[in-house]
Write a protein that holds these residues in place. Structure first.
Motif, PDB file in Angstrom:
ATOM      1  N   CYS A  89       1.006  -1.194  -0.721  1.00  8.70           N
ATOM      2  CA  CYS A  89      -0.243   0.159   0.035  1.00  8.70           C
ATOM      3  C   CYS A  89       0.917   1.510   0.406  1.00  8.70           C
ATOM      4  CB  CYS A  89      -1.002  -0.289   1.410  1.00  8.70           C
ATOM      5  SG  CYS A  89      -2.057   0.820   0.942  1.00  8.70           S
ATOM      6  N   VAL A  91       0.307   0.550  -4.635  1.00  4.15           N
ATOM      7  CA  VAL A  91      -0.937   0.933  -4.899  1.00  4.15           C
ATOM      8  C   VAL A  91      -0.915   1.219  -6.346  1.00  4.15           C
ATOM      9  CG1 VAL A  91      -2.137   1.439  -3.137  1.00  4.15           C
ATOM     10  CG2 VAL A  91      -0.570   2.457  -4.816  1.00  4.15           C
ATOM     11  N   CYS A 128      -2.359  -4.050  -4.244  1.00  5.34           N
ATOM     12  CA  CYS A 128      -2.726  -3.740  -3.109  1.00  5.34           C
ATOM     13  C   CYS A 128      -3.931  -2.436  -3.883  1.00  5.34           C
ATOM     14  CB  CYS A 128      -2.378  -2.462  -1.984  1.00  5.34           C
ATOM     15  SG  CYS A 128      -3.179  -3.014  -0.691  1.00  5.34           S
ATOM     16  N   CYS A 129      -4.297  -1.324  -2.571  1.00  2.00           N
ATOM     17  CA  CYS A 129      -5.547  -1.031  -3.377  1.00  2.00           C
ATOM     18  C   CYS A 129      -5.380  -0.211  -4.799  1.00  2.00           C
ATOM     19  CB  CYS A 129      -5.498   0.808  -2.538  1.00  2.00           C
ATOM     20  SG  CYS A 129      -5.100   0.787  -0.735  1.00  2.00           S
TER      21      CYS A 129
HETATM   22 ZN   LIG Z   1      -3.730  -0.687  -0.441  1.00  2.00          ZN
END
Ligand SMILES: [Zn+2]
Length: 352
Positions: free
Chosen positions: A212, A239, A295-296
């Motif tokens: 992240c 991300v 991740c995101c």
């Molecule tokens: Zn994340």
């Protein structure tokens, strides 16, 4: 006779794991989770959709089903007045994750994260944070996790408490600890990222690294530094946004052409292309990153790219792009000139 832990078995002798994260943003994008609070209420509101997303990520090549218990902790649930559903939420996420993992022969990981309650110089907060972790770790171990992920820590101190909680209450399960790197290479409480990872590894984490916070471009240089000091497997799960040295984290990104903050609602204006993700996966593979993922901002098509970059042939590879079969932009010898020449001339751009 004790059997070898599934995580350790997969990572020994340089083995690697592809891990899809990013459920929070993906469910927000789909309209089942609120930006701001970012609590995974969907696990009990629409469990079938969580099951479906687990399936999607495995289909795309994730070797692990990460139980969607991110932010399903007491501090966050208090924020939305659903503390009394903590256990149900965690158990549901874990039970479905175990089911999908077993169906496909994958690993299943429990998940704890930053509590938003940690205060560096306040021992009382440390005790509270440990309790928050303990609650989720106990449920994860009971829920049949193969290992437990502690992620997105901005404070080294909180990451350390998370590791200790996993080692203490996790029934012997290994811990994967990933830090969320701030804009500089120093954690909020003053420890460098590399030193923090080394200390977590020395304290017993099976895998350490970053997740992240940063996109591929600004995460990889820090990963290189971490790999210089850590002996064991290192994790990299950025991300999927185009962070730069000037805007190193997704919190600092601006909407292109403006001075407005992109996080979180306008991050789509800074999304990585597939080529960026492919480059990230290739670099990680060459560097020897053993625990890789996104991740995101992650989505199944991006996880597929990482998985294929790591030599996997997931079921979704069947639908990997085959643009040579496109009637306008495909193989000119296989399609009519009317399209490959005629229409190309009309759609703009000079790419041949
Ligand atoms: Zn994340």
């Amino acid at each position: 006779m004790s059997t070898e832990n599934a995580l350790l078995k997969r990572l020994k002798n340089g083995g690697n794991l592809v891990v899809a994260e990013g459920y929070i943003f993906e469910f927000e994008r789909k309209g089942y989770l609120q930006a701001g609070t970012f609590v995974p209420e969907v696990t009990i509101e629409h469990p079938e959709l969580v099951m479906q997303m687990y399936e999607e990520f495995v289909h795309a090549g994730s070797d692990v089903v990460l139980a969607f218990t991110y932010y399903a902790h007491r501090e966050k649930l208090r924020l939305i007045g659903r503390e009394n559903e903590l256990e149900a939420m965690n158990r549901a996420a874990l039970q479905m994750a175990r089911q999908v993992a077993d169906k496909h022969g994958c690993l299943m990981a429990g998940n704890i994260s930053n509590t938003t309650a940690y205060i560096p110089d306040d021992p009382e907060s440390h005790a509270k944070v440990e309790q928050i972790f303990k609650e989720q770790v106990v449920i994860a171990a009971e829920g049949g996790a193969d290992y437990i992920v502690g992620e997105t820590f901005g404070h080294f101190g909180e990451a350390s408490i998370a590791l200790q909680a996993i080692l203490k209450y996790g029934k012997g399960l290994p811990a994967v600890i990933t830090l969320s790197p701030p804009a500089t290479d120093t954690m909020i409480d003053g420890v460098t990222l590399a030193d923090a990872c080394k200390r977590l590894e020395d304290a017993g984490a099976a895998v350490v690294g970053l997740n992240c916070g940063r996109g591929p471009e600004t995460m990889l240089p820090a990963i290189r530094e971490i790999m210089k000091v850590c002996k064991g497997p290192v994790a990299a799960l950025p991300v999927t946004y185009r962070t730069t040295p000037q805007e190193p984290t997704f919190f600092s990104l601006t909407i292109p052409g403006t001075k407005s903050r992109a996080f979180p609602l306008e991050l789509c204006t800074c999304l990585c292309g597939r080529c960026h993700i492919e480059e990230f996966a290739n670099q990680c593979r060459e560097m020897g990153v053993q625990y890789v993922g996104l991740c995101c901002g992650n989505s199944a098509n991006m996880t597929r790219i990482v998985a294929q970059g790591y030599g996997r042939t997931p079921p979704a590879a069947r639908y990997a792009p085959a643009m040579e079969k496109h009637f306008i932009f495909g193989d000119k010898t296989k399609f009519k000139d009317t399209y490959t020449e005629g229409i190309r001339a009309h759609v703009g751009g000079d790419f041949d």
